[in-house]
Motif scaffolding. Structure first.
Motif, mmCIF file in Angstrom:
data_model
loop_
_atom_site.group_PDB
_atom_site.id
_atom_site.type_symbol
_atom_site.label_atom_id
_atom_site.label_comp_id
_atom_site.label_asym_id
_atom_site.label_seq_id
_atom_site.Cartn_x
_atom_site.Cartn_y
_atom_site.Cartn_z
ATOM 1 N N ALA A 1 -12.870 2.342 -1.477
ATOM 2 C CA ALA A 1 -12.729 1.159 -0.612
ATOM 3 C C ALA A 1 -11.244 0.525 -1.386
ATOM 4 O O ALA A 1 -11.160 0.195 -2.588
ATOM 5 N N ILE A 2 -10.117 0.649 -0.345
ATOM 6 C CA ILE A 2 -8.894 0.397 -0.821
ATOM 7 C C ILE A 2 -8.089 -0.728 0.013
ATOM 8 O O ILE A 2 -8.011 -0.608 1.073
ATOM 9 N N PRO A 3 -7.999 -1.932 -0.543
ATOM 10 C CA PRO A 3 -7.516 -2.885 0.062
ATOM 11 C C PRO A 3 -6.069 -2.693 0.329
ATOM 12 O O PRO A 3 -5.054 -2.289 -0.275
ATOM 13 N N ALA A 4 -5.750 -2.708 1.751
ATOM 14 C CA ALA A 4 -4.360 -2.631 2.182
ATOM 15 C C ALA A 4 -3.346 -3.357 1.540
ATOM 16 O O ALA A 4 -2.199 -3.056 1.373
ATOM 17 N N PHE A 5 -3.705 -4.731 1.320
ATOM 18 C CA PHE A 5 -2.699 -5.400 0.663
ATOM 19 C C PHE A 5 -2.064 -4.860 -0.695
ATOM 20 O O PHE A 5 -1.232 -5.090 -0.963
ATOM 21 N N LEU B 1 -2.048 -1.832 -1.534
ATOM 22 C CA LEU B 1 -0.946 -0.780 -1.303
ATOM 23 C C LEU B 1 0.396 -1.249 -0.678
ATOM 24 O O LEU B 1 1.257 -0.997 -1.125
ATOM 25 N N ILE B 2 0.328 -2.356 0.244
ATOM 26 C CA ILE B 2 1.645 -2.726 0.736
ATOM 27 C C ILE B 2 2.421 -3.550 -0.058
ATOM 28 O O ILE B 2 3.525 -3.154 -0.121
ATOM 29 N N MET B 3 1.676 -4.558 -0.870
ATOM 30 C CA MET B 3 2.709 -5.552 -1.419
ATOM 31 C C MET B 3 3.354 -4.655 -2.671
ATOM 32 O O MET B 3 4.478 -5.079 -3.249
ATOM 33 N N GLY B 4 2.762 -3.564 -3.224
ATOM 34 C CA GLY B 4 3.591 -2.812 -4.373
ATOM 35 C C GLY B 4 4.074 -1.578 -3.853
ATOM 36 O O GLY B 4 4.384 -0.756 -4.972
ATOM 37 N N GLU B 5 4.175 -1.177 -2.758
ATOM 38 C CA GLU B 5 4.467 -0.021 -2.355
ATOM 39 C C GLU B 5 3.576 1.335 -3.026
ATOM 40 O O GLU B 5 4.212 2.134 -3.622
ATOM 41 N N LYS B 6 2.368 1.192 -2.929
ATOM 42 C CA LYS B 6 1.504 1.926 -3.874
ATOM 43 C C LYS B 6 0.701 2.909 -3.012
ATOM 44 O O LYS B 6 0.713 2.996 -1.486
ATOM 45 N N THR B 7 0.579 4.203 -3.441
ATOM 46 C CA THR B 7 -0.169 5.137 -2.892
ATOM 47 C C THR B 7 -1.460 5.709 -3.298
ATOM 48 O O THR B 7 -1.585 5.501 -4.612
ATOM 49 N N LEU C 1 -9.887 -0.381 3.235
ATOM 50 C CA LEU C 1 -9.898 0.917 3.781
ATOM 51 C C LEU C 1 -11.016 1.680 3.159
ATOM 52 O O LEU C 1 -10.882 2.140 2.038
ATOM 53 N N VAL D 1 -2.739 7.960 1.170
ATOM 54 C CA VAL D 1 -2.722 6.952 1.877
ATOM 55 C C VAL D 1 -1.608 5.855 1.303
ATOM 56 O O VAL D 1 -2.188 5.581 -0.184
ATOM 57 N N GLY D 2 -0.770 5.253 2.082
ATOM 58 C CA GLY D 2 0.135 4.416 1.135
ATOM 59 C C GLY D 2 0.264 3.097 2.042
ATOM 60 O O GLY D 2 -0.135 3.256 3.138
ATOM 61 N N GLY D 3 1.131 2.202 1.463
ATOM 62 C CA GLY D 3 1.677 1.188 2.322
ATOM 63 C C GLY D 3 2.824 0.446 1.764
ATOM 64 O O GLY D 3 3.391 0.848 0.723
ATOM 65 N N SER D 4 3.597 -0.269 2.568
ATOM 66 C CA SER D 4 4.712 -1.080 2.191
ATOM 67 C C SER D 4 4.920 -2.249 2.894
ATOM 68 O O SER D 4 4.501 -2.213 4.035
#
Lengths: 335, 335
Positions: free
Chosen positions: A266-270, A272-278, B265, B279-282
Motif C-alpha cells: 500500500a503506497i501513498p501517491a503523495f 512518491l510525488i512530493m519527494g520524487e520517490k520510486t 496504490l 512505480v514512482g511519482g513527481s
C-alpha cells in the motif's frame, strides 16, 4: 546416469533419499557434480508449495557449486573439469527479446532449477551452459554457493539501481540476503543502515559493516532516520509499514524490494510525488551480471557467513534455518 | 499597491471580486502584471479545501504569464518589462540541500503560489525571482500559462525518467496534463498510447500524436497491450486497477504517477519483481528544468490546446472545466 538426491514427497515433511535417472544430455546442456549447495528461503517455500507451483517429488537446491563432468555437443565455453555455479535459473531460451538483450533472467521461457525439475540437493545436477557460471580461479568454493541466488538478488539492485558510494543505504531484514547486501554496500563505499527486528544480531551486523542498526519494531527509531536514506533494499517477505520506509527516504530516494511479499504494497501517491520517490523490485540477475558480481566478490573477499552441514544432514540444516538460528546462510556439502 | 483579484471565500461557492494590499516588495522579490492565467485542477482542489490546507479567502491561479513591473534590490537576473511565467511555486529558500542541488521544487521551506498567499486570478502577483521564469522571446504568451504547472509536471518525468525516443509510452487521462504529455512524447520521437475513459475524445487524441487510444474502461483493450509499454504517465487522481497497468509494462518498465490519488496504490510485489518494474511519482520541476522545457516548446511549437475566457468570466471558466467540457486547458485573460 543415476542421480542420488534428497526430495520432498509432500509439503511440511522431512526430505527423503530419492534417486532418479538423468536422460540423454542435450546438446546445449552440461552436467555438474555438486560440491556444495546453499539453502535459500525459496527452497522452503517450494518444499511447502507456498507459491502453488510445486510438483512432487521436488529436489530443492539452487545455490550450487560444482564441477562440470559432461558437456553437450554445442557447448563452446565450458569443458569437463571447469568449476561452475548454478543458481535459481537453469535455462533460458537464448532467442527471445530479453535473452537477446542480455536479460536472460527475464526470459519469457526460462526454466528454474527447482520448478518442474530436479535441483541441487543431489550428487549431480544438469543445466543449460548459459547458467553454469564459470567461477573465478581463486574463489572460495565452500562459501560461494549462496552468491548464486541470494547474493546476485541483492547485488543486482545495487548495481542496476545506480547506488553510489556516497549514498546512505538501508537494508531491511538481516538474514541470508540482507547480510550479503550489507557486505556489498560496505565495499561499495556506502554508509549502511540495517533494519532488524532481532536485537540479538546487532553486534554481528555492525561487524559486517553497517554503521547503524535500527530496531524495525520501534517507531521512534524509524523516525530518527526520516529523510536520510538514498536507497532501501527490502529482503523480507512480510507486510511492513511501507510509508514509514518511504518517509525514511531522502528526496529522489528509491525503495527496492527483493522480498516477494504476498499482500500488495500500500503506497501513498503523495509520498512518491512530493519527494520524487520510486518503489521497485527485481528477481535475480543475468549470467553476465552474476559473473561481474563473482569477480567483485573475489576482488574484495566478500563471502556470506556460512554454516556448513553435510548433505546427508539436510533435514537438520533445514530445521536450523527454519527456527531462525542460521548465522547467516546454511550450505550443504557433498562428502 | 492595491491588487484586484477573484477569491473563494468558502468551499463550493462562486469566486467573488476581492482586493488586497501588497506590502513592501522584498529585496529578492518581483511583482508581475498578470496577462494570462491558466486554470489547473489543483486550483479547484484548493478552492474546495480538498487537501485540508486552504486558508480563506483564497485567490487561486498558478499558471501565470505576465510582465515584471517591479524588482527588489537584490534581484540580478530580471528587470522591469521582462516577460515571465510563475507556476505552482512562488518561492524557495535557496539555501537548503535541495535548492543548492538545483531541486528548488523540492525545497524544504518552499512556498506555493496559492497556499497561504494570493495567486494569479488577479491583475498583479508577487514571487521570488527564482520562480519568475524568463520566457523565450518568441513564445506565444496566450498559450504558455499551462506549461508552467501542468506542462512541467508531465515534462519532468519524461526527461528525468530517461524516456527514450525508441520507447512506447502510455498516458493515462487525456485532460489538461495528459494532452500536453502526448505532445511532448510525440516530439520526443516516442510511440504514444493514450488511455481515456471518454471515447468522444478519440479523434482529437489521435490528432495530437497518439498512435492508439485505449478505452481504459475495457478490460479487453487493456489486455491487448500486455507487456508493450516502457513507461506510463498517470495524470488522473482516481484509484485505478494498478496491476493491469503494471502488466501493460514491458520488462524494466516504469509506472509514474503525477496524479495525487488519495487512496494508497495497491502494488503487488511479484509484479515489480518479476519484470524489474518501478512505480514512482513527481510534482512539478525545478526552475532550470522549466526553462529547458520552455525552450523545447518554442523549438517544436508545442502548446496546450487552450480555450480563452476573460478573467471577469472566471466563474464561467471554472464551470466549463468542472463539467468536463474543457478542450483541453482553460486560460483566463486580463483585458
Amino acid at each position: 546416469m543415476k542421480v542420488n538426491a534428497y526430495a520432498a514427497l509432500k509439503p511440511n515433511e522431512k526430505l527423503e533419499s530419492y534417486s532418479y535417472e538423468l536422460g540423454e544430455l542435450g546438446s546445449e546442456q552440461v552436467d555438474i557434480k555438486v560440491a556444495y549447495c546453499g539453502i535459500c528461503h525459496s527452497d522452503l517455500s517450494m518444499i511447502n508449495n507456498e507459491w502453488g507451483m510445486t510438483e512432487y517429488p521436488i529436489v530443492p537446491g539452487h545455490e550450487i557449486i560444482g564441477e562440470v563432468i559432461a558437456v553437450g555437443k554445442a557447448v563452446k565455453n565450458l569443458k569437463i573439469g571447469d568449476k561452475v555455479g548454478l543458481g535459481w535459473m537453469s535455462s533460458s531460451c537464448m532467442s527471445c527479446e530479453q535473452c537477446m538483450d542480455g536479460h536472460h533472467h527475464l526470459c519469457y521461457d526460462g526454466e528454474s532449477t527447482i520448478v518442474g525439475r530436479n535441483g541441487g540437493f543431489a550428487d549431480y545436477v544438469r543445466g543449460h551452459w548459459s547458467w553454469a557460471i564459470p567461477l573465478p580461479d581463486t574463489i572460495d568454493m565452500s562459501k560461494a554457493g549462496p552468491l548464486l541466488c541470494g547474493g546476485i538478488t541483492v547485488f543486482s539492485p545495487i548495481l542496476l539501481g545506480g547506488v553510489k558510494p556516497t549514498d546512505t543505504v538501508g537494508v531491511i531484514g538481516i538474514g541470508g540476503l540482507g547480510h550479503m547486501a550489507i557486505k556489498f554496500l560496505k565495499n561499495w563505499g556506502c554508509e549502511v543502515v540495517a533494519f532488524s527486528s532481532n536485537p540479538s544480531k546487532k553486534e554481528e551486523i555492525l561487524k559486517m559493516g553497517a554503521s547503524k542498526v535500527i530496531n524495525s519494531t520501534s517507531h521512534e527509531e524509524l523516525e530518527s532516520i526520516t529523510g536520510k536514506l538514498n536507497f532501501i533494499i527490502n529482503t523480507t517477505n512480510v507486510t511492513l509499514d511501507w510509508n514509514s520506509y518511504l518517509t525514511a527516504l531522502a528526496p529522489k530516494g528509491r525503495f527496492h524490494t527483493v522480498g516477494a511479499v504476498l499482500e500488495p504494497l500500500a503506497i501513498p501517491a503523495f509520498s512518491l510525488i512530493m519527494g520524487e520517490k520510486t518503489v521497485g523490485g527485481s528477481p535475480i540477475g543475468s549470467p553476465a551480471l552474476t559473473k561481474t558480481m563473482l569477480d567483485f566478490c573475489v576482488r574484495h573477499a566478500i563471502y556470506p557467513d556460512v554454516e556448513e552441514f553435510p548433505m546427508t544432514k539436510v533435514n537438520d540444516a533445514i530445521e536450523h534455518l527454519k527456527t531462525g538460528k542460521a548465522r547467516f546462510r546454511v550450505v550443504l556439502k557433498n562428502e
